[in-house]
Structure formats: structure tokens, C-alpha cells
Write a protein that holds these residues in place. Sequence first.
Motif, short mmCIF file in Angstrom:
data_model
loop_
_atom_site.label_atom_id
_atom_site.label_comp_id
_atom_site.label_asym_id
_atom_site.label_seq_id
_atom_site.Cartn_x
_atom_site.Cartn_y
_atom_site.Cartn_z
N ALA A 101 1.65 15.31 -19.60
CA ALA A 101 0.83 14.11 -19.44
C ALA A 101 1.25 13.02 -20.41
O ALA A 101 1.33 11.84 -20.04
N TYR A 102 1.55 13.41 -21.66
CA TYR A 102 1.98 12.42 -22.66
C TYR A 102 3.30 11.77 -22.25
O TYR A 102 3.54 10.59 -22.55
N GLU A 103 4.16 12.52 -21.57
CA GLU A 103 5.45 11.98 -21.16
C GLU A 103 5.32 10.82 -20.17
O GLU A 103 6.24 10.02 -20.02
N LYS A 104 4.18 10.73 -19.52
CA LYS A 104 3.96 9.66 -18.55
C LYS A 104 3.29 8.44 -19.17
O LYS A 104 3.09 7.43 -18.50
N GLY A 105 2.96 8.53 -20.46
CA GLY A 105 2.28 7.43 -21.14
C GLY A 105 3.23 6.32 -21.56
O GLY A 105 4.44 6.50 -21.66
N GLU A 106 2.66 5.15 -21.84
CA GLU A 106 3.46 3.99 -22.23
C GLU A 106 3.96 4.09 -23.67
O GLU A 106 4.91 3.39 -24.04
N ASP A 107 3.33 4.93 -24.47
CA ASP A 107 3.71 5.03 -25.88
C ASP A 107 4.71 6.15 -26.15
O ASP A 107 4.96 6.52 -27.29
N ILE A 108 5.31 6.70 -25.09
CA ILE A 108 6.26 7.79 -25.25
C ILE A 108 7.53 7.30 -25.93
O ILE A 108 7.99 6.18 -25.71
N VAL A 109 8.09 8.15 -26.80
CA VAL A 109 9.34 7.86 -27.51
C VAL A 109 10.37 8.91 -27.11
O VAL A 109 10.03 10.09 -26.96
N ASN A 110 11.60 8.49 -26.93
CA ASN A 110 12.66 9.44 -26.57
C ASN A 110 12.78 10.52 -27.67
O ASN A 110 13.04 10.20 -28.83
N SER A 111 12.61 11.77 -27.28
CA SER A 111 12.62 12.86 -28.27
C SER A 111 13.85 13.75 -28.14
O SER A 111 13.88 14.86 -28.68
N GLU A 112 14.87 13.28 -27.43
CA GLU A 112 16.06 14.11 -27.22
C GLU A 112 16.74 14.47 -28.54
O GLU A 112 17.14 15.62 -28.76
N LYS A 113 16.85 13.49 -29.44
CA LYS A 113 17.48 13.76 -30.74
C LYS A 113 16.67 14.79 -31.52
O LYS A 113 17.24 15.73 -32.10
N PHE A 114 15.36 14.62 -31.54
CA PHE A 114 14.51 15.57 -32.26
C PHE A 114 14.63 16.96 -31.65
O PHE A 114 14.70 17.96 -32.37
#
Length: 250
Positions: A101-114
Motif C-alpha cells: 500500500a505504501y508503494e502506491k503513495g505519493e511520498d514513496i522513495v526509491n529503495s532499490e539502493k537500500f
Amino acid sequence: MATNQSNIGEKAKRIEIALKFTDGDMDKAKLMASGNMSDVIVVKGKFVVADQDKSGFFLAYFNIIDEYIAAIKTVVVSNSSIFTRIRIFDEWRSHYKNMLAYEKGEDIVNSEKFNNDLLGSFIKTDVFPDVQKQNLDYLSAAIPDMIKESFGSSNVKCQIDLEQTNSMELVLMGIEVMIPAAEEEPHEESHEAAPSEVKSVPDSPFGKKLAEIESKAQFVVEGCCVLSPVKGKLIAEVTPGERIYVVLPA
């Protein structure tokens, strides 16, 4: 009648999936399908990076029987909402749904590096023994340092919890399990590998990270784990820069 057939079909489906993670052992598969066999420990973690106004959550699935990281799921947002709202002790399935659900939010940040940093840190630090022993004290101290390194910040708060589950449940939740590729047994008459022969690694984050580590090494020594009493330090007690000696029998 239809309900009974549906129940039988669901049970058969669960056993079929479980067989893939029990080497075809029907008895173990039935135990896993009924929820009486656990081969995975989920490391659940929520954190906040105060000076960057970011918070996040991760689920790391460790197969404690075959000793590999089955999957890692991370989510990061540009505020502290995850750290303040999510309860770490909730069941991992609930967390997984919340992360989607958080992944669909506007405040999501790319977490691939993490995600990649966390995978690399788990491998480098060799947290498997502590995950297997469910050493929450050690993991609660080690993982925040991994997060600090990934985000380049010392202002990190983190909370960790552990939960048991099994590989079948991961598949049923739609999680892609990263099963390490099995190495083929060499032919008895073949004593040397052909010069053009290249060792393959699974096309997964785990495989890519392993290939990256090996590409930077001067020597790569093939080996296997031997569980027997030995002298020396536990790997977790070895400090960076410390000189150690390893016996490599011929």
C-alpha cells in the motif's frame, strides 16, 4: 460437495508448493502445508532517518535450513509515518500488505539502493548464525549500523523483531523466492575445468551480489561448510583489519 472439493484442491496446492522446498519429502511437505514446519525466519525492521526526514520498513526472509536469503522487501517514504504508525510486532503478512500500500503513495522513495545495501550487508556480516539462534540483541545492534551506512547518516532509530514462517507461505503471498542455483556435480574423469568454462550464478539480487564480491577478489576458493569442533574465533567476533589464519586442507 463443492466446498469439500475446494478444500481438497487447496490442500493439494499447498503440498505441491511445499514439496519444492522439502526436497520432495512428502512427510515434511505435509507438515509444512499444515503449518507445523518452519524453515524461514522473517527479520522485520522499521526505521527512521531523522536528519533526512525518511522512514522505512523491511522484511528479510532467511531460510535457516538451507541457509540462504529467500527474499528481501523494502519500502522507504519521505516522512516519518512508517516509523510512527507501523507496529513492529504485527504479523509479517500484515506488514507485507502495508508495504504494498505504501508503494502506491505519493511520498514513496526509491529503495532499490537500500535493498541492495541491506542484502550485501547481511552477506558480508554473515548474520545467518544469529538469525538461526534468533539472537535479537545482536541483530538489533548490527542492523541499525547497516542502515546508517546505507543512508550515510548516524541519526537513525530502528526497531527489529523476528517471526517464524515457511517457504510455502511466501509463495502463497506472491513473494518471489530467490533459491540459489544448484551446482552440478563434476564428472569423475574430469579433474580440471575447461578454460572457457564459466561458473553461472542465479539471476537474482543474491546471485548478482555474490558475483560482484567475487569479481573484486584476488582469489576465489571453492569450498563447503564442515560442521565440526574447531579452534579459533567465531566469525562474528572477528574485527575489521584483524589478521586470521584459515586452514585449507588439500
